[in-house]
Design a protein around this motif. Sequence first.
Motif, PDB file in Angstrom:
ATOM      1  N   LEU A 118      39.080  56.527 -74.354  1.00  0.00           N
ATOM      2  CA  LEU A 118      39.881  56.201 -75.525  1.00  0.00           C
ATOM      3  C   LEU A 118      41.077  55.325 -75.167  1.00  0.00           C
ATOM      4  O   LEU A 118      41.665  54.688 -76.042  1.00  0.00           O
ATOM      5  CB  LEU A 118      40.366  57.479 -76.198  1.00  0.00           C
ATOM      6  N   LYS A 119      41.437  55.291 -73.892  1.00  0.00           N
ATOM      7  CA  LYS A 119      42.581  54.503 -73.436  1.00  0.00           C
ATOM      8  C   LYS A 119      42.148  53.255 -72.678  1.00  0.00           C
ATOM      9  O   LYS A 119      42.974  52.578 -72.082  1.00  0.00           O
ATOM     10  CB  LYS A 119      43.469  55.349 -72.523  1.00  0.00           C
ATOM     11  N   THR A 120      40.855  52.977 -72.681  1.00  0.00           N
ATOM     12  CA  THR A 120      40.327  51.844 -71.923  1.00  0.00           C
ATOM     13  C   THR A 120      39.923  50.726 -72.873  1.00  0.00           C
ATOM     14  O   THR A 120      39.071  50.918 -73.750  1.00  0.00           O
ATOM     15  CB  THR A 120      39.115  52.268 -71.080  1.00  0.00           C
ATOM     16  N   TYR A 121      40.534  49.586 -72.696  1.00  0.00           N
ATOM     17  CA  TYR A 121      40.294  48.473 -73.612  1.00  0.00           C
ATOM     18  C   TYR A 121      38.846  47.977 -73.534  1.00  0.00           C
ATOM     19  O   TYR A 121      38.178  47.814 -74.559  1.00  0.00           O
ATOM     20  CB  TYR A 121      41.261  47.328 -73.292  1.00  0.00           C
ATOM     21  N   GLN A 122      38.356  47.752 -72.331  1.00  0.00           N
ATOM     22  CA  GLN A 122      37.041  47.146 -72.186  1.00  0.00           C
ATOM     23  C   GLN A 122      36.348  47.652 -70.935  1.00  0.00           C
ATOM     24  O   GLN A 122      36.980  47.816 -69.888  1.00  0.00           O
ATOM     25  CB  GLN A 122      37.185  45.619 -72.124  1.00  0.00           C
ATOM     26  N   ILE A 123      35.049  47.907 -71.047  1.00  0.00           N
ATOM     27  CA  ILE A 123      34.240  48.365 -69.915  1.00  0.00           C
ATOM     28  C   ILE A 123      33.095  47.384 -69.717  1.00  0.00           C
ATOM     29  O   ILE A 123      32.394  47.041 -70.672  1.00  0.00           O
ATOM     30  CB  ILE A 123      33.701  49.786 -70.170  1.00  0.00           C
ATOM     31  N   GLU A 124      32.935  46.941 -68.480  1.00  0.00           N
ATOM     32  CA  GLU A 124      31.897  45.949 -68.179  1.00  0.00           C
ATOM     33  C   GLU A 124      30.862  46.461 -67.180  1.00  0.00           C
ATOM     34  O   GLU A 124      29.891  45.766 -66.902  1.00  0.00           O
ATOM     35  CB  GLU A 124      32.531  44.679 -67.604  1.00  0.00           C
ATOM     36  N   ASN A 125      31.070  47.663 -66.639  1.00  0.00           N
ATOM     37  CA  ASN A 125      30.212  48.099 -65.532  1.00  0.00           C
ATOM     38  C   ASN A 125      29.485  49.407 -65.812  1.00  0.00           C
ATOM     39  O   ASN A 125      29.132  50.123 -64.885  1.00  0.00           O
ATOM     40  CB  ASN A 125      31.041  48.228 -64.251  1.00  0.00           C
ATOM     41  N   TYR A 126      29.262  49.728 -67.095  1.00  0.00           N
ATOM     42  CA  TYR A 126      28.443  50.896 -67.413  1.00  0.00           C
ATOM     43  C   TYR A 126      27.020  50.410 -67.604  1.00  0.00           C
ATOM     44  O   TYR A 126      26.740  49.625 -68.519  1.00  0.00           O
ATOM     45  CB  TYR A 126      28.949  51.608 -68.660  1.00  0.00           C
ATOM     46  N   PRO A 127      26.093  50.825 -66.740  1.00  0.00           N
ATOM     47  CA  PRO A 127      24.742  50.249 -66.730  1.00  0.00           C
ATOM     48  C   PRO A 127      24.031  50.326 -68.081  1.00  0.00           C
ATOM     49  O   PRO A 127      24.062  51.355 -68.763  1.00  0.00           O
ATOM     50  CB  PRO A 127      24.013  51.101 -65.686  1.00  0.00           C
ATOM     51  N   GLY A 128      23.426  49.199 -68.457  1.00  0.00           N
ATOM     52  CA  GLY A 128      22.601  49.156 -69.650  1.00  0.00           C
ATOM     53  C   GLY A 128      23.346  48.923 -70.941  1.00  0.00           C
ATOM     54  O   GLY A 128      22.735  48.754 -71.991  1.00  0.00           O
ATOM     55  N   VAL A 129      24.670  48.888 -70.893  1.00  0.00           N
ATOM     56  CA  VAL A 129      25.465  48.775 -72.112  1.00  0.00           C
ATOM     57  C   VAL A 129      26.059  47.376 -72.275  1.00  0.00           C
ATOM     58  O   VAL A 129      26.218  46.880 -73.375  1.00  0.00           O
ATOM     59  CB  VAL A 129      26.594  49.836 -72.128  1.00  0.00           C
ATOM     60  N   GLY A 130      26.371  46.724 -71.169  1.00  0.00           N
ATOM     61  CA  GLY A 130      27.049  45.440 -71.247  1.00  0.00           C
ATOM     62  C   GLY A 130      28.532  45.652 -71.490  1.00  0.00           C
ATOM     63  O   GLY A 130      29.071  46.720 -71.229  1.00  0.00           O
ATOM     64  N   THR A 131      29.199  44.649 -72.019  1.00  0.00           N
ATOM     65  CA  THR A 131      30.623  44.767 -72.284  1.00  0.00           C
ATOM     66  C   THR A 131      30.850  45.543 -73.571  1.00  0.00           C
ATOM     67  O   THR A 131      30.282  45.218 -74.613  1.00  0.00           O
ATOM     68  CB  THR A 131      31.270  43.378 -72.393  1.00  0.00           C
ATOM     69  N   VAL A 132      31.680  46.575 -73.492  1.00  0.00           N
ATOM     70  CA  VAL A 132      31.916  47.438 -74.648  1.00  0.00           C
ATOM     71  C   VAL A 132      33.348  47.969 -74.579  1.00  0.00           C
ATOM     72  O   VAL A 132      33.910  48.126 -73.490  1.00  0.00           O
ATOM     73  CB  VAL A 132      30.910  48.609 -74.656  1.00  0.00           C
TER      74      VAL A 132
END
Length: 304
Positions: free
Chosen positions: A43-57
């Motif tokens: 909830l405090k993370t603006y952007q995630i790029e390294n969660y497999p299979g999801v892409g940038t989220v």
Amino acid sequence: MDRQVDLVIIGAGPAGMAAALYGSRAGLSTVMIDASAPGGKLLKTYQIENYPGVGTVSGPDLAMQMYQQSIAFGAEFLYGEVVEVTQDKKVRLADGTVLEAKAVIIGTGAREKEMGIPNEAEAIGHGESFCAVCDGAFFRNKDVVVIGGGNSALEEAQFLTRFASHVTIVIRRDVFRGSVKAQKEVEENEKISVIYHHIPKEVVLTDGKVSGIVLENVQTKEQQTLACQGIFPFIGQVPETSFVKDLGILNERGYVIANEQLETAVKGIYVAGDCKEKDLRQVVTATADGVIAATNAFHAITGM
């Protein structure tokens, strides 16, 4: 109110939600407890790029997807603060509720570490924040300081440039600890500057609000005062494990010790995520922990 359930999961971050998914899908009556909204640090993370299979989220979007899936097979989310877990796996909440479980998974994560310098207590909430995503918009067109050189510090500094006039990163070493990609992005951002070999010594307040920070050179011991309206420390974490301090399952830093099955020294009590003693703390490792802990809890409960 006392209840009996198969599996109690304390914490609704990625570890807890993954555990709830696997536990409930395996047929265990499952209750997931948290004193905040489901998602943990997502909830405090603006952007995630390294969660497999999801892409940038975005972190909140991933948290919502995880939460919806975590309760899809019947797991219950219970809002509350856990104050104690006993040797016989009774989970006590602040409101007096007691859950008697066949297995417990501790997945409470860790909170951000404070700087421990004069005037910090007064500054928190009045210019000092531990979440750029939560509070960044309050610092529009202002100068802010980020303390720390790891990935969190670099990523939060990048995000803050969306609002702040200028972002200064302060680190005690001469190199960053963050990823090469994050370092490159920081170095190429014209709104970010870096002060090396310095540590924070005191928060400066004016009319009860942050107006600067005193920095000390770790080599020369010389001090300087840097004017700013916001301070964001990202200097490590403290595990949220005080409610199990009497079980003999914590190390000297407060992290939970467990075996390869993620079971602690107390039979039937498991751990998952950032509150566990381990080297790597990422969203993907937290979810993996949750799956392993819930699966082993299932085998222990059912004998299968």
